[in-house]
Design a protein around this motif. Structure first.
Motif, PDB file in Angstrom:
ATOM      1  N   ILE A 108       0.724  -1.221   0.069  1.00 39.05           N
ATOM      2  CA  ILE A 108      -0.074  -0.112   0.009  1.00 39.05           C
ATOM      3  C   ILE A 108       1.036   1.091  -0.011  1.00 39.05           C
ATOM      4  O   ILE A 108       1.957   1.268   0.527  1.00 39.05           O
ATOM      5  CB  ILE A 108      -1.132  -0.141   1.081  1.00 39.05           C
ATOM      6  N   THR A 109       0.405   2.220  -0.721  1.00 39.78           N
ATOM      7  CA  THR A 109       1.196   3.615  -0.732  1.00 39.78           C
ATOM      8  C   THR A 109       0.175   4.485  -0.152  1.00 39.78           C
ATOM      9  O   THR A 109      -1.189   4.360  -0.296  1.00 39.78           O
ATOM     10  CB  THR A 109       1.740   3.886  -2.300  1.00 39.78           C
ATOM     11  N   PRO A 110       0.692   5.860   0.130  1.00 38.89           N
ATOM     12  CA  PRO A 110      -0.140   7.109   0.311  1.00 38.89           C
ATOM     13  C   PRO A 110      -1.208   7.154  -0.817  1.00 38.89           C
ATOM     14  O   PRO A 110      -2.561   7.455  -0.459  1.00 38.89           O
ATOM     15  CB  PRO A 110       0.483   8.182   0.623  1.00 38.89           C
ATOM     16  N   ALA A 111      -0.878   7.056  -1.933  1.00 39.49           N
ATOM     17  CA  ALA A 111      -1.695   7.308  -3.247  1.00 39.49           C
ATOM     18  C   ALA A 111      -2.906   6.160  -3.266  1.00 39.49           C
ATOM     19  O   ALA A 111      -3.741   6.473  -3.565  1.00 39.49           O
ATOM     20  CB  ALA A 111      -0.806   7.063  -4.303  1.00 39.49           C
ATOM     21  N   ALA A 112      -2.480   4.980  -2.688  1.00 42.47           N
ATOM     22  CA  ALA A 112      -3.491   3.818  -2.788  1.00 42.47           C
ATOM     23  C   ALA A 112      -4.599   4.063  -1.776  1.00 42.47           C
ATOM     24  O   ALA A 112      -5.549   3.355  -1.700  1.00 42.47           O
ATOM     25  CB  ALA A 112      -2.836   2.589  -2.469  1.00 42.47           C
ATOM     26  N   MET A 113      -4.445   5.108  -0.813  1.00 43.67           N
ATOM     27  CA  MET A 113      -5.446   5.317  -0.111  1.00 43.67           C
ATOM     28  C   MET A 113      -6.708   5.761  -0.680  1.00 43.67           C
ATOM     29  O   MET A 113      -7.923   6.004  -0.027  1.00 43.67           O
ATOM     30  CB  MET A 113      -4.981   6.337   1.184  1.00 43.67           C
ATOM     31  N   MET A 114      -6.848   6.417  -1.851  1.00 42.63           N
ATOM     32  CA  MET A 114      -7.804   6.827  -2.484  1.00 42.63           C
ATOM     33  C   MET A 114      -8.298   5.768  -3.436  1.00 42.63           C
ATOM     34  O   MET A 114      -9.342   6.137  -4.047  1.00 42.63           O
ATOM     35  CB  MET A 114      -7.349   8.069  -3.291  1.00 42.63           C
ATOM     36  N   ASP A 128      -7.271  14.986  15.235  1.00 36.93           N
ATOM     37  CA  ASP A 128      -6.119  15.652  15.165  1.00 36.93           C
ATOM     38  C   ASP A 128      -4.876  14.925  14.834  1.00 36.93           C
ATOM     39  O   ASP A 128      -3.727  15.398  14.593  1.00 36.93           O
ATOM     40  CB  ASP A 128      -5.762  16.806  16.036  1.00 36.93           C
ATOM     41  N   LYS A 129      -5.005  13.529  15.017  1.00 38.09           N
ATOM     42  CA  LYS A 129      -3.822  12.683  14.665  1.00 38.09           C
ATOM     43  C   LYS A 129      -3.963  11.838  13.116  1.00 38.09           C
ATOM     44  O   LYS A 129      -3.434  10.673  12.899  1.00 38.09           O
ATOM     45  CB  LYS A 129      -3.860  11.501  15.871  1.00 38.09           C
ATOM     46  N   ALA A 130      -4.908  12.449  12.407  1.00 34.89           N
ATOM     47  CA  ALA A 130      -5.067  11.879  10.935  1.00 34.89           C
ATOM     48  C   ALA A 130      -3.712  11.543  10.127  1.00 34.89           C
ATOM     49  O   ALA A 130      -3.569  10.601   9.495  1.00 34.89           O
ATOM     50  CB  ALA A 130      -6.048  12.786   9.972  1.00 34.89           C
ATOM     51  N   SER A 131      -2.741  12.506  10.323  1.00 32.59           N
ATOM     52  CA  SER A 131      -1.570  12.327   9.660  1.00 32.59           C
ATOM     53  C   SER A 131      -0.691  11.039   9.978  1.00 32.59           C
ATOM     54  O   SER A 131       0.159  10.631   9.362  1.00 32.59           O
ATOM     55  CB  SER A 131      -0.603  13.583   9.810  1.00 32.59           C
ATOM     56  N   PHE A 132      -1.188  10.571  11.166  1.00 37.08           N
ATOM     57  CA  PHE A 132      -0.485   9.248  11.556  1.00 37.08           C
ATOM     58  C   PHE A 132      -1.007   8.381  10.776  1.00 37.08           C
ATOM     59  O   PHE A 132      -0.301   7.271  10.716  1.00 37.08           O
ATOM     60  CB  PHE A 132      -0.847   8.982  13.036  1.00 37.08           C
ATOM     61  N   LEU A 133      -2.381   8.292  10.034  1.00 44.92           N
ATOM     62  CA  LEU A 133      -2.684   7.146   9.441  1.00 44.92           C
ATOM     63  C   LEU A 133      -1.984   7.290   8.011  1.00 44.92           C
ATOM     64  O   LEU A 133      -1.534   5.985   7.780  1.00 44.92           O
ATOM     65  CB  LEU A 133      -4.234   7.533   8.991  1.00 44.92           C
ATOM     66  N   ASN A 134      -1.468   8.364   7.589  1.00 43.65           N
ATOM     67  CA  ASN A 134      -0.586   8.409   6.457  1.00 43.65           C
ATOM     68  C   ASN A 134       0.691   7.919   6.820  1.00 43.65           C
ATOM     69  O   ASN A 134       1.355   7.244   5.891  1.00 43.65           O
ATOM     70  CB  ASN A 134      -0.533   9.883   5.833  1.00 43.65           C
ATOM     71  N   ASN A 135       1.400   8.250   7.847  1.00 42.40           N
ATOM     72  CA  ASN A 135       2.614   7.655   8.532  1.00 42.40           C
ATOM     73  C   ASN A 135       2.616   6.133   8.394  1.00 42.40           C
ATOM     74  O   ASN A 135       3.590   5.475   8.382  1.00 42.40           O
ATOM     75  CB  ASN A 135       3.174   8.353   9.867  1.00 42.40           C
TER      76      ASN A 135
END
Length: 151
Positions: A108-114, A128-135
């Motif tokens: 999976i990659t961040p682009a695949a999140m879509m 406020d911790k949504a960036s952790f999902l990307n990490n």
């Protein structure tokens, strides 16, 4: 190949590392090449039978799509990243969806999140911790993102 990988998951250090989301070293890569290109067939047969476009030629992504990943390890790594003790049900569902995707696709990659295959990940459930999902997604990808793993 599928039966062999599942049957030898417990006895192979490299397979265990893939399953437990650990970074592979040179010896692990050599072990995977030996398994795929000597014990199960040849490198040519691997390329003829495994769709490189699905896994980007990444051996570990191909193997992960067969053996999956350890759910508890995946959840623990996310909790460690968030530095929390417990996830709520919506967060658990989102992480479960990502883990299912990785088990099926191998990566999976961040682009695949879509990706429509992921459905609608409730990113706002992380506040406020949504960036952790990307990490977390980056971490899942980085443990197998190595040019040495590309056949």
């Amino acid at each position: 190949a599928i039966d062999y990988l599942k049957r030898n998951l417990q006895s192979s250090k490299a397979l265990q590392k893939i399953y437990h989301l650990e970074k592979l070293n040179e010896a692990d890569i050599l072990e995977l090449e030996k398994i795929l290109w000597q014990e199960l067939g040849t490198e040519k047969e691997y390329h003829e039978n495994v769709k490189d476009e699905l896994y980007g030629g990444n051996i570990a992504a191909f193997i992960r799509s067969i053996i999956g990943i350890d759910r508890q390890t995946a959840i623990k790594k996310f909790e460690d990243l968030l530095n929390v003790q417990q996830l709520n049900s919506m967060q658990m569902d989102a992480i479960g969806t990502i883990i299912d995707y990785v088990c099926k696709q191998g990566d999976i990659t961040p682009a695949a999140m879509m990706s429509p295959a992921l459905g609608s990940i409730p990113i706002d459930a992380f506040g406020d911790k949504a960036s952790f999902l990307n990490n977390y997604v980056v971490m899942l990808h980085e443990v197998i993102d190595d040019d040495k793993l590309k056949a």
